[in-house]
Design a protein around this motif. Structure first.
Motif, PDB file in Angstrom:
ATOM      1  N   GLY C 418       0.791  -1.223   0.000  1.00  0.00           N
ATOM      2  CA  GLY C 418       0.000   0.000   0.000  1.00  0.00           C
ATOM      3  C   GLY C 418       0.823   1.273   0.000  1.00  0.00           C
ATOM      4  N   VAL C 419       2.116   1.172   0.305  1.00  0.00           N
ATOM      5  CA  VAL C 419       2.948   2.373   0.261  1.00  0.00           C
ATOM      6  C   VAL C 419       3.518   2.497  -1.141  1.00  0.00           C
ATOM      7  N   MET C 420       3.282   3.615  -1.772  1.00  0.00           N
ATOM      8  CA  MET C 420       3.706   3.821  -3.152  1.00  0.00           C
ATOM      9  C   MET C 420       4.700   4.965  -3.228  1.00  0.00           C
ATOM     10  N   GLY C 421       5.627   4.849  -4.084  1.00  0.00           N
ATOM     11  CA  GLY C 421       6.619   5.903  -4.265  1.00  0.00           C
ATOM     12  C   GLY C 421       7.984   5.377  -3.870  1.00  0.00           C
ATOM     13  N   PRO C 422       8.803   6.164  -3.308  1.00  0.00           N
ATOM     14  CA  PRO C 422       8.621   7.592  -3.087  1.00  0.00           C
ATOM     15  C   PRO C 422       9.030   8.420  -4.297  1.00  0.00           C
ATOM     16  N   VAL C 423       8.401   9.567  -4.383  1.00  0.00           N
ATOM     17  CA  VAL C 423       8.901  10.612  -5.259  1.00  0.00           C
ATOM     18  C   VAL C 423       9.613  11.574  -4.336  1.00  0.00           C
ATOM     19  N   TYR C 424      10.845  11.926  -4.631  1.00  0.00           N
ATOM     20  CA  TYR C 424      11.574  12.689  -3.625  1.00  0.00           C
ATOM     21  C   TYR C 424      12.419  13.801  -4.226  1.00  0.00           C
ATOM     22  N   GLY C 425      12.553  14.837  -3.446  1.00  0.00           N
ATOM     23  CA  GLY C 425      13.499  15.895  -3.756  1.00  0.00           C
ATOM     24  C   GLY C 425      13.090  16.760  -4.942  1.00  0.00           C
ATOM     25  N   MET C 426      13.946  17.718  -5.214  1.00  0.00           N
ATOM     26  CA  MET C 426      13.623  18.700  -6.248  1.00  0.00           C
ATOM     27  C   MET C 426      13.728  18.124  -7.654  1.00  0.00           C
ATOM     28  N   ARG C 427      14.609  17.174  -7.831  1.00  0.00           N
ATOM     29  CA  ARG C 427      14.771  16.633  -9.178  1.00  0.00           C
ATOM     30  C   ARG C 427      13.535  15.834  -9.589  1.00  0.00           C
ATOM     31  N   ASP C 428      13.029  15.073  -8.669  1.00  0.00           N
ATOM     32  CA  ASP C 428      11.800  14.348  -8.990  1.00  0.00           C
ATOM     33  C   ASP C 428      10.653  15.319  -9.210  1.00  0.00           C
ATOM     34  N   ALA C 429      10.673  16.405  -8.451  1.00  0.00           N
ATOM     35  CA  ALA C 429       9.619  17.397  -8.620  1.00  0.00           C
ATOM     36  C   ALA C 429       9.659  17.944 -10.043  1.00  0.00           C
ATOM     37  N   TYR C 430      10.873  18.166 -10.516  1.00  0.00           N
ATOM     38  CA  TYR C 430      11.011  18.678 -11.887  1.00  0.00           C
ATOM     39  C   TYR C 430      10.438  17.668 -12.874  1.00  0.00           C
ATOM     40  N   THR C 431      10.829  16.402 -12.697  1.00  0.00           N
ATOM     41  CA  THR C 431      10.341  15.362 -13.603  1.00  0.00           C
ATOM     42  C   THR C 431       8.812  15.293 -13.547  1.00  0.00           C
ATOM     43  N   TYR C 432       8.309  15.339 -12.344  1.00  0.00           N
ATOM     44  CA  TYR C 432       6.857  15.274 -12.154  1.00  0.00           C
ATOM     45  C   TYR C 432       6.188  16.436 -12.886  1.00  0.00           C
ATOM     46  N   GLY C 433       6.767  17.601 -12.720  1.00  0.00           N
ATOM     47  CA  GLY C 433       6.210  18.795 -13.358  1.00  0.00           C
ATOM     48  C   GLY C 433       6.213  18.666 -14.870  1.00  0.00           C
ATOM     49  N   GLU C 434       7.317  18.146 -15.389  1.00  0.00           N
ATOM     50  CA  GLU C 434       7.404  17.991 -16.838  1.00  0.00           C
ATOM     51  C   GLU C 434       6.358  17.002 -17.351  1.00  0.00           C
ATOM     52  N   LYS C 435       6.228  15.893 -16.626  1.00  0.00           N
ATOM     53  CA  LYS C 435       5.231  14.896 -17.007  1.00  0.00           C
ATOM     54  C   LYS C 435       3.841  15.511 -17.003  1.00  0.00           C
ATOM     55  N   LEU C 436       3.591  16.224 -15.938  1.00  0.00           N
ATOM     56  CA  LEU C 436       2.271  16.817 -15.752  1.00  0.00           C
ATOM     57  C   LEU C 436       1.982  17.805 -16.877  1.00  0.00           C
TER      58      LEU C 436
END
Lengths: 216, 275, 693
Positions: C418-436
């Motif tokens: 049930g624990v998913m991820g993690p997405v972590y730190g600023m670099r993942d945030a960037y990737t997430y943002g780009e995907k989004l």
């Protein structure tokens, strides 16, 4: 229980013991009818056992929510008394306390003060934290001039370098991954296990009324 | 492992701990004086700091951090209260009472009680100081830095629950030449403590602190129980590990596994005794 | 500002003395602390000796010659020893020695006087009277001038032994250092470092270096160091992709529990991620319920939402509290508060952070679609995983953490159901943002008649043409929550091909019907269920001597990819992207239909035994992690507020990442230089002391 306790100490130990055992049994035995076999009343039994623990825990949460009042009263008392000895910061603290109260009373629910003052200040402090951490790490060998200090610094440097997005550092990344996955993870679990053991023992001691707080 | 089994094991574990605590108390009382505890460098500095505080007439600063009564780190708060109690007794000959600070409001009464009980000599007693609020509170770190500046403590004992904000406090103290002993039940705080504090404790030493700080050598029962559990845990893990290894290597004969386990056990015991 | 007794220096000198004692005696490590070491004679005794006028040559008759760390004298001892002494002299030494036969109330005054005197003495007050003089002369009398010139390096020009020198050092420490004036001997009592003093120079330089490096990328783009993060999560990070896809599969009016468990200290690292997650939720018109066990964090969350509102142009309606989002009251009591949350969620959801009624009525936490935890510490994750997760079934906890908490978070994600991820730190945030951004901009505006769908074989960044063709030819599933599953392919072979997730390559073989309803899509998947009562080994090859890749537990379902020649082993797909083999006698074949997989809302616990229901979910995620075709980024639905994603200001992202890179470089530089300096100093000291010996 120690020596020299009075009736009050005895009763506080008794209350602690009763509450502790109740909550412990409720948490351990309650809400799991399977523990009581297949008898028809096992559901009800489990629920009954769970109830007192739940009630007590909810009371604790309520107490904790109210404890902020203790905190604020403490803050005021401490700083009013320090004011008499001429502490400048205490004066600033009390003044800002008063001003904030005034602000919230006159502009109901306006959190702009929080946003404009507290968050930026805390963020700035968080930035200072970075400097403090770097500075502290740069002095490790000054404090621990031995193999362990060296190891600590080496790991810090490897992990930091591995976090850099530079292609040349790919091998370092492999080391860092290994470090994080095996030794660091093992060390972390060991520490957590140690802490958990300590918590159990301290908890049991408190439940048994052997904590110093119960002695007179 | 299903819930029921887990619960049964938990009950057994707690009961065994209760029995162990009483047994250790019993034997501990019989040979309290003779029991030699493993030496921990962090605690060796304590007498010096206590005397330093007395002779320089400056307070010692004892910080709980966010260890809070009623929260999941209640045990940490209780263990540290016990530890601080002994430290306060040590500085009891001085004329400045120690400062206790916390960022968990529910710890304020505990802190004050610790001060009152430990500070036997009467006279002006400081109030436990609370600064808002909760885990990893930067506000608390900032306020403690203020205390470091204005109260000029002689040394600091940060024992409780701290995050990385501990760095601000230790750094602030170090710049003013004030020593620090630090330990935290949070991993980030523990890392900072190790890197920056003059003395650091690790892991369960946090809970054994009281028995080290006690001048009369009492209260080692907890430490003994923890030692017993830890030894059992290590042995259990070793056995499981060996069994796993044996399972992965069918060609490995049982005598070899037995010999290996004996060797490992012996090594473990050796290391344990040598400490 | 008064000069004060410097206890840091003091403890350093104790350590130094201990180290030297160690060298002397060959006792190493903790052994030097073992009992049985000699004690320094109590110092009033020494003081008396010091005052003897014939102490013109270094003589320490009272000192033992055995090495070892001298123990500090205890004050009660001082009291006892000094009982025989008159304490009429007002000097510091006398006062220290004369803390005797004290009526308690007298003691205070004298100690106070001592403090004042010693403080004024250190600040360069008039020279102390005669008895003090002998104390002042400790250095001159006992130790050669070299001693003074070499702090730390105890060099003896006279016949003092090492141990004696340590004890001299100790003695000086005990009496508060040489009571000389600042001018005559300032080395033992430095002022607290002021910004302008020389000793603060390294600190100032280090800080300046850090500040310079961190700010350079904001000033000029010439300092662009390092590669930008990828626009998709790495292939070996299926869990991060699943994180994104799960959040992308929520539907309009879903409630998402978002836990803000970080304070301002981690804001720099986590704000961007938190903002993206919120935007992602808002954009799909789902409603986040924000909770925290940290009161400041709730306010912080509101601040982030306000930022989002500011980025919206006037044409778009801003997000409003208690309508588009809810800030719930903060949860006191750490883990207990979380327990309360999981057990009495209805009560908690009723009251907002401002103490007003929210109008939300929930029976339990189970009514949430997903839980998202944003935290900077592993402890919070532990609390959530232990207190909240066990109280809900079939719900995922998506974990976003800071860099420091990532290792433990990864361990949780790997081992806790049930624990998913993690997405972590600023670099993942960037990737997430780009995907989004890619997801919402490429497919926007979508045709109004197009229903939100999941395309089983369509990759997230599918081309425009592909969406058209798939919209009609592929099985379609309503967007009705994270557990909504698409049809599965008809045969293992087809699965194997589609697992490659080739973009815009619809596998027509697996398109059974045009019916949009999932229950009608009777595509099946061949799987095996572990029927062995104990866990089974999943190996790299179809023999028992092959490596074990993973373990299967009773009830686990795995997709079948093939069999070996005689059918005694199944080749199965694992959740980490690998393929493994399991012995056939340990498992049973199961044919899973799409309706079994997707029919969460229709049958579930009725048609499947409880274990199976859980395992089905598990299966979902095995597949989800393994083959993203089941959880893909979706096309925005007609009602989605894509502007909430697209209006994000991304101009500062790249400089921030570069600043982080440069800042880290600067930090490494400072750490390495600093530690080299201290290591060298330590080595020199050791050499000095061994040379002196």
């Amino acid at each position: 229980m120690g020596r020299g306790q009075g009736v009050g100490a005895f009763f506080s130990a008794l209350v602690a013991f009763a509450v502790g055992v109740t909550v412990m049994l409720s948490l351990l035995l309650g809400d799991n009818p399977a523990l009581f076999g297949d008898r028809p009343g096992s559901d009800e039994l489990a629920r009954r056992i769970a109830l007192p623990g739940d009630v007590l825990l909810r009371l604790i949460v309520i107490f904790l929510a109210l404890s902020i009042v203790i905190g604020i009263a403490n803050l005021l008392f401490v700083h009013v008394s320090r004011l008499t000895s001429g502490k400048f910061y205490s004066a600033v603290l009390l003044a800002s306390f008063g001003f904030t109260i005034y602000w919230y009373v006159t502009r109901r629910g306006d959190t702009s003060l929080l946003e404009a003052v507290q968050l930026p200040i805390e963020s700035a402090l968080a930035a200072l934290l970075f400097v403090s951490l770097v500075h502290g790490s740069s002095r490790v060998m000054g404090k621990r001039n031995d193999i362990w200090g060296l190891l600590f610094v080496a790991v810090v440097v490897v992990v930091l370098l591995a976090s850099l997005p530079l292609a040349e550092l790919a091998p370092v990344k492999a080391w860092s991954d290994w470090l994080m996955r095996i030794p660091v993870s093992a060390g972390v679990r060991a520490m957590l296990l140690g802490i958990a053991l300590g918590m159990v023992v301290t908890g049991v001691r408190a439940v048994l009324g052997q904590d110093r707080s119960y002695r007179g | 492992m299903d819930d029921t089994t887990l619960q049964v094991y938990s009950v057994l574990f707690v009961l065994a701990t209760v029995v162990l605590v009483y047994t250790a108390r019993y034997f501990g009382a019989r040979r309290a004086r003779r029991r030699a505890q493993r030496q921990i460098a962090g605690f060796d500095a304590l007498p010096g700091w206590a005397e330093g505080a007395i002779e320089s007439s400056r307070p010692l600063h004892l910080a709980f951090g966010s260890a809070g009564v009623g929260e999941d780190n209640t045990a940490v708060a209780l263990a540290e209260a016990e530890f601080f109690h002994h430290v306060i007794q040590r500085v009891g000959a001085g004329d400045v009472s120690p400062i206790i600070s916390t960022s968990a409001a529910a710890t304020v009464p505990l802190g004050q009680d610790t001060l009152r009980r430990g500070w036997q000599r009467g006279g002006a007693l400081t109030r436990t100081q609370w600064y808002p609020q909760g885990r990893r509170s930067i506000g608390y770190a900032a306020a403690v830095s203020g205390v470091i500046e204005s109260e000029r403590p002689s040394a600091h004992i940060f024992a409780g629950s701290f995050g990385s904000e501990l760095a601000l406090m230790i750094d602030s103290a170090a710049r003013r030449g004030q020593g620090s002993l630090a330990v935290s039940d949070q991993l980030q705080g523990q890392a900072v403590a190790y890197a920056m504090a003059d003395q650091a404790l690790i892991g369960e030493e946090l809970f054994a602190a009281a028995s080290y700080a006690a001048e009369d050598g009492r209260a080692p029962a907890d430490a003994m129980v923890m030692d017993v559990w830890r030894a059992l845990l290590i042995m259990g893990m070793t056995v499981v590990l060996l069994l796993e290894v044996a399972k992965q290597m069918p060609w490995l004969s049982w005598p070899a596994v037995a010999v290996a386990s004996l060797v490992l056990l012996g090594l473990g015991l050796l290391v344990y005794r040598r400490r | 500002m008064n000069e004060e007794f410097n206890w840091l220096e003091y403890s350093e000198s104790v350590e130094r003395a201990a180290a030297e004692a160690e060298e002397n005696s060959g006792r190493r490590g903790l052994r030097r602390f073992l009992p049985g070491r000699p004690k320094l004679p109590r110092f009033p005794n020494i003081l008396r000796r010091l005052k003897l006028p014939r102490l013109s040559r270094p003589r320490w008759p009272g000192l033992p010659s055995l090495p070892g760390l001298p123990r500090m004298p205890r004050l009660p001892g001082l009291r006892r020893k000094a009982q025989t002494q008159e304490s009429v002299q007002p000097s510091t030494a006398e006062l220290l020695g004369g803390q005797t036969n004290r009526p308690v109330e007298e003691l205070d005054d004298r100690l106070r006087a001592l403090r004042e005197r010693s403080a004024s003495g250190m600040m360069g007050a008039p020279p102390a009277p005669a008895p003090n003089q002998s104390l002042l002369d400790v250095d001159e009398v006992l130790v050669s001038p070299a001693f003074q010139q070499k702090p730390g390096g105890v060099i003896s020009a006279v016949a003092l032994t090492k141990a004696q020198q340590q004890q001299v050092e100790m003695l000086k420490d005990i009496v508060g250092g040489p009571l000389g004036t600042q001018e005559s001997d300032g080395r033992r009592l430095p002022r607290p470092t002021s910004v302008f003093s020389l000793s603060a120079l390294p600190r100032v330089l280090g800080t300046a270096l850090l500040a310079l490096f961190v700010s350079l990328p904001f000033v000029s783009s010439d300092f662009a160091e390092g590669e930008l993060p990828p626009v998709e999560f790495d292939e070996d990070r299926n869990s991060a992709t699943t994180f994104y896809n799960l959040l992308d599969n929520i539907a309009r009016d879903d409630y998402i529990l978002v836990a803000f468990e970080y304070g301002p200290a981690a804001a720099g690292e986590l704000d961007m991620l938190a903002e993206l997650l919120l935007r992602h939720i808002f954009a799909q018109r789902a409603t986040p319920l924000i909770v925290s066990s940290n009161p400041i964090a709730v306010v912080h969350a509101q601040n982030i939402i306000r930022e989002i509102n500011r980025s919206l142009s006037d044409a778009h309606a801003p997000l409003t509290a208690d309508e588009d989002y809810y800030l719930l009251r903060y949860l006191p009591g750490g883990a207990l508060g979380l327990r309360e949350l999981s057990e009495n969620f209805g009560d908690i959801a009723r009251v907002s952070a401002r103490g007003q009624l929210t109008g939300l009525e929930f029976a339990s936490l189970q009514e949430m679609t997903l839980m998202v935890l944003i935290t900077d510490s592993a402890e919070d994750l532990r609390s959530w995983a232990e207190q909240v997760l066990p109280e809900v079934t079939d719900m995922q906890l998506l974990v976003a953490t800071g860099f420091a908490a990532q290792p433990l978070a990864q361990a949780y994600a790997d081992s806790v159901e049930g624990v998913m991820g993690p997405v972590y730190g600023m670099r993942d945030a960037y990737t997430y943002g780009e995907k989004l951004h890619a997801n919402f901009s490429a497919l926007d505006p979508s045709p109004p008649e197009q229903e939100p769908i999941v395309e089983p074989v369509q990759a997230s960044d599918g081309a425009d043409g592909a969406t058209d063709s798939n919209a009609v030819s592929e099985p379609q599933i309503e967007r009705d929550g994270p557990t909504a599953l698409p049809a599965v392919s008809a045969s293992p072979e087809a699965t194997a091909t589609s697992a490659a997730t080739e973009t815009s390559q619809p596998t027509s073989t697996s398109a059974p019907t045009d019916t949009p309803a999932p229950t009608a899509t009777e595509a099946t998947l061949l799987a095996v269920e572990v029927t062995s009562p104990q866990r089974v080994n999943i190996r790299r090859g179809p023999t028992t001597v092959d490596d074990v890749l993973a373990l299967g537990y009773p009830g686990d379902l795995f997709e079948v990819l093939g069999t070996n020649g005689d059918g005694s082993w199944y080749q199965i797909a694992l959740d980490n992207g690998l393929e493994g083999w399991v012995a056939a006698f340990l498992v049973e074949e199961r044919v899973i239909t799409a309706s079994e997989l997707a029919g969460e809302e229709t049958n579930d616990s009725a048609s499947l035994p409880r274990e199976r229901a859980v395992m089905r979910l598990d299966f979902t995620f095995r597949l989800g992690k393994n083959q993203p075709r089941f959880y893909q980024a979706q096309a925005p639905a007609p009602g989605d507020r894509t502007e909430l994603v697209l209006t994000r200001d991304r101009s500062q992202e790249v400089p921030r990442l570069q600043a982080m890179t440069l800042g880290t470089l600067a930090a490494v530089l400072v750490i390495v230089i600093g530690n080299l300096f201290y290591a060298a100093r330590g080595l020199l000291r050791r050499r000095d002391s061994s040379g002196a010996r």
